[in-house]
Design a protein around this motif. Sequence first.
Motif, mmCIF file in Angstrom:
data_model
loop_
_atom_site.group_PDB
_atom_site.id
_atom_site.type_symbol
_atom_site.label_atom_id
_atom_site.label_comp_id
_atom_site.label_asym_id
_atom_site.label_seq_id
_atom_site.Cartn_x
_atom_site.Cartn_y
_atom_site.Cartn_z
ATOM 1 N N PHE A 44 0.846 -1.205 0.000
ATOM 2 C CA PHE A 44 0.000 0.000 0.000
ATOM 3 C C PHE A 44 0.881 1.254 0.000
ATOM 4 O O PHE A 44 0.642 2.185 -0.784
ATOM 5 C CB PHE A 44 -0.910 -0.037 1.233
ATOM 6 N N LEU A 70 -3.847 -2.374 7.298
ATOM 7 C CA LEU A 70 -4.703 -2.202 6.126
ATOM 8 C C LEU A 70 -5.806 -3.261 6.094
ATOM 9 O O LEU A 70 -6.947 -2.977 5.698
ATOM 10 C CB LEU A 70 -3.844 -2.288 4.862
ATOM 11 N N MET A 71 -5.488 -4.481 6.510
ATOM 12 C CA MET A 71 -6.468 -5.571 6.480
ATOM 13 C C MET A 71 -7.667 -5.275 7.369
ATOM 14 O O MET A 71 -8.750 -5.802 7.146
ATOM 15 C CB MET A 71 -5.806 -6.882 6.910
ATOM 16 N N HIS A 72 -7.474 -4.431 8.390
ATOM 17 C CA HIS A 72 -8.592 -4.093 9.278
ATOM 18 C C HIS A 72 -9.347 -2.855 8.798
ATOM 19 O O HIS A 72 -10.554 -2.753 8.983
ATOM 20 C CB HIS A 72 -8.077 -3.888 10.708
ATOM 21 N N ALA A 73 -8.637 -1.917 8.195
ATOM 22 C CA ALA A 73 -9.285 -0.668 7.764
ATOM 23 C C ALA A 73 -9.835 -0.783 6.349
ATOM 24 O O ALA A 73 -10.766 -0.074 5.978
ATOM 25 C CB ALA A 73 -8.286 0.482 7.840
ATOM 26 N N GLY A 74 -9.240 -1.661 5.550
ATOM 27 C CA GLY A 74 -9.600 -1.742 4.133
ATOM 28 C C GLY A 74 -8.774 -0.765 3.312
ATOM 29 O O GLY A 74 -8.252 0.223 3.836
ATOM 30 N N THR A 75 -8.664 -1.045 2.030
ATOM 31 C CA THR A 75 -7.890 -0.163 1.146
ATOM 32 C C THR A 75 -8.711 1.089 0.829
ATOM 33 O O THR A 75 -9.850 1.232 1.277
ATOM 34 C CB THR A 75 -7.537 -0.868 -0.176
ATOM 35 N N LEU A 76 -8.134 1.964 0.049
ATOM 36 C CA LEU A 76 -8.836 3.196 -0.334
ATOM 37 C C LEU A 76 -9.615 3.042 -1.639
ATOM 38 O O LEU A 76 -10.334 3.961 -2.042
ATOM 39 C CB LEU A 76 -7.827 4.351 -0.463
ATOM 40 N N TYR A 102 -13.279 3.856 -1.716
ATOM 41 C CA TYR A 102 -13.616 5.256 -1.402
ATOM 42 C C TYR A 102 -13.251 6.206 -2.525
ATOM 43 O O TYR A 102 -13.765 7.315 -2.592
ATOM 44 C CB TYR A 102 -12.887 5.704 -0.131
ATOM 45 N N ASN A 108 -13.445 9.401 3.422
ATOM 46 C CA ASN A 108 -14.204 8.185 3.121
ATOM 47 C C ASN A 108 -15.560 8.487 2.486
ATOM 48 O O ASN A 108 -16.168 7.616 1.877
ATOM 49 C CB ASN A 108 -14.445 7.375 4.402
ATOM 50 N N TRP A 147 -5.772 8.606 5.184
ATOM 51 C CA TRP A 147 -5.494 8.616 3.751
ATOM 52 C C TRP A 147 -4.066 9.062 3.422
ATOM 53 O O TRP A 147 -3.634 8.942 2.282
ATOM 54 C CB TRP A 147 -6.452 9.575 3.040
ATOM 55 N N THR A 195 -4.146 4.413 10.521
ATOM 56 C CA THR A 195 -5.206 3.524 10.041
ATOM 57 C C THR A 195 -4.717 2.437 9.101
ATOM 58 O O THR A 195 -5.170 1.303 9.144
ATOM 59 C CB THR A 195 -6.258 4.371 9.290
ATOM 60 N N ARG A 196 -3.820 2.806 8.208
ATOM 61 C CA ARG A 196 -3.398 1.855 7.169
ATOM 62 C C ARG A 196 -1.897 1.552 7.231
ATOM 63 O O ARG A 196 -1.283 1.166 6.249
ATOM 64 C CB ARG A 196 -3.824 2.383 5.793
ATOM 65 N N ALA A 209 -10.644 -4.178 15.204
ATOM 66 C CA ALA A 209 -11.923 -3.694 14.716
ATOM 67 C C ALA A 209 -12.344 -4.462 13.483
ATOM 68 O O ALA A 209 -11.530 -4.998 12.748
ATOM 69 C CB ALA A 209 -11.806 -2.220 14.376
ATOM 70 N N GLY A 210 -13.625 -4.519 13.281
ATOM 71 C CA GLY A 210 -14.128 -5.102 12.045
ATOM 72 C C GLY A 210 -13.654 -4.272 10.872
ATOM 73 O O GLY A 210 -13.355 -3.089 11.000
ATOM 74 N N HIS A 211 -13.544 -4.878 9.718
ATOM 75 C CA HIS A 211 -13.065 -4.157 8.535
ATOM 76 C C HIS A 211 -13.992 -2.994 8.248
ATOM 77 O O HIS A 211 -15.195 -3.151 8.181
ATOM 78 C CB HIS A 211 -13.008 -5.097 7.352
ATOM 79 N N GLY A 212 -13.390 -1.834 8.050
ATOM 80 C CA GLY A 212 -14.189 -0.660 7.721
ATOM 81 C C GLY A 212 -14.798 0.001 8.943
ATOM 82 O O GLY A 212 -15.316 1.094 8.861
#
Lengths: 322, 322
Positions: free
Chosen positions: A271, A306-312, A315, B153, B192, B221-222, B253-256
């Motif tokens: 990432f 990143l695996m927990h927040a998700g990629t961009l 968005y 987001n 970001w 976050t990432r 945390a759950g993804h997202g």
Amino acid sequence: MSDLPKHVHFHEEGPREGFQIERGGFSLADRAALVDALSETGLEEIQVTSFVSPKAVPQMADAEALFAAIRRKPGVRYDAVWLNERGYDRARACPGVDIGGRIALYASDAFALRNNNCTAAVMRERVNAWLDRYEADGVPIERALVMAAFGCNFEGEIPPERAVGELVWAYRVCRDRGLALPRLYLADTMGWANPQAIRRAVGLLRDALPEAEIGLHLHDTRGLGAANVLAALEMGISHFDSAVAGLGGCPFAGHGDSRGAGNICTEDMVFLCHEMGIGTGIDLEALVEAARLAERIIGRPLAGRLMHAGTLAAYRGRRAAA
Amino acid sequence: MSDLPKHVHFHEEGPREGFQIERGGFSLADRAALVDALSETGLEEIQVTSFVSPKAVPQMADAEALFAAIRRKPGVRYDAVWLNERGYDRARACPGVDIGGRIALYASDAFALRNNNCTAAVMRERVNAWLDRYEADGVPIERALVMAAFGCNFEGEIPPERAVGELVWAYRVCRDRGLALPRLYLADTMGWANPQAIRRAVGLLRDALPEAEIGLHLHDTRGLGAANVLAALEMGISHFDSAVAGLGGCPFAGHGDSRGAGNICTEDMVFLCHEMGIGTGIDLEALVEAARLAERIIGRPLAGRLMHAGTLAAYRGRRAAA
């Protein structure tokens, strides 16, 4: 100002370094599924397992069965670790292992004594014996790597000259034998590196061997992994060892426990590269899914972010879609 | 090559941002003990709590009681957050709160609408009303901060010109009113930022306002927090918001889930500074102990790395002692 590479290559060590550090009990099917998921991400090199003593590392005892269970994807290199002749013989006899000779050296005598029961100097003698064997078997050399290159929990500070000296020694030995040595790795085995130390060591190694290609094996033990990778990228370093999901360590370890020493997280560093416009050939979404699979297999939260927040990616279209 | 600051200042937000995101149920005594532990580390500024609606944020309902419970250390600034006049009045009436006016702006209309039910332009009008109030009350302005400065987001990519434009607006409004505005903050509210985006935004803001002091509010976050801090340090940035133990988010945390959006970890970033020869005035060992206290209070592993691995201080003497 900086010399960013156009393309960065990640050597994925999660399946080996990750599960080696865990207590075991993970099914062969799960571990094969993780390797198979990684095979579909665009990674070019995956370290699958270790051929080591089943007594010392019981969780790696089924190395042959694991290699038999994975689906080899054309174009991907599947390597493995061995530490002695018995392991090397097993790896060579095992179908599906991409065999490459690794030169392992120590920048710390105290760590060499603890890890290999020899001094760094005796380790060099052993490297000569390994090179005899690799030459005799026609096995190409893959890399030389110096451990504890930035500091050692058993010896303290390590002057960069010492780590660089070991790699220069390896480079010259291979050159004198007429052996190709594709890459020299500085390994931050115990999480001592910082951006300035990275620059100093890489700079010294470049000065000594301007023609050599340099790679880094980094751990995120003390939270500086991403900063260390950035410093390296800005020096044009394009080869990193890493582990999906940050496998190989965990933030849940007891203080001072070696389980705290996680590898840099492959998908977080991919990432970083992509966000900076550096190519990796890796499908980041697929890699994040592989990281989530690793977390499901291990059964507790892993260190990757990143695996927990998700990629961009999801968005990025918002403005256009709005 | 770089313009590292000699000293870096951390604004500790863990007690506020950390517990705000948790489900609650943490005792007043525990939360006061954490603030007290932080007070003994050399941190100069600690954000203690929020004066917000007890209905919306029940875990902050006892803000006055918390301020009454902490042991104020001379030389440390204890600030708090408010979002409306009711909260501001409570904060001003509460003994022990160091009151400073904050200017909050949005680089994203979509986020402003979601968070404040107004556009970014309407938010500027509200800032003018707040400035009237602060002027009338003789409250000094502490900072201006623009949220979602690197991306959103709800809106996607944010051009750096937009975030910088909001801060330039705030700077000029304060100048025209004859109000001092000590610092302008770019906030990576949703994780970001990347090192190049940091350089672009800081560079643009510097070009627009060469005399202004710039700070950063970053989240990890990432996984790019440490790399982003390094890029900022190399531009001479010396003010960061952060949270002890990486409070304010968690890798579990759950993804997202927004709980994934942790602040940069104070002790890990102090460690980065110290390893690079940058002073912070902070006792790193004491800060690591405070982080471990935070983890014991929260009752599950937190995201900070150094707190789990330990600092290098104990190892550095090894060679001499051996």
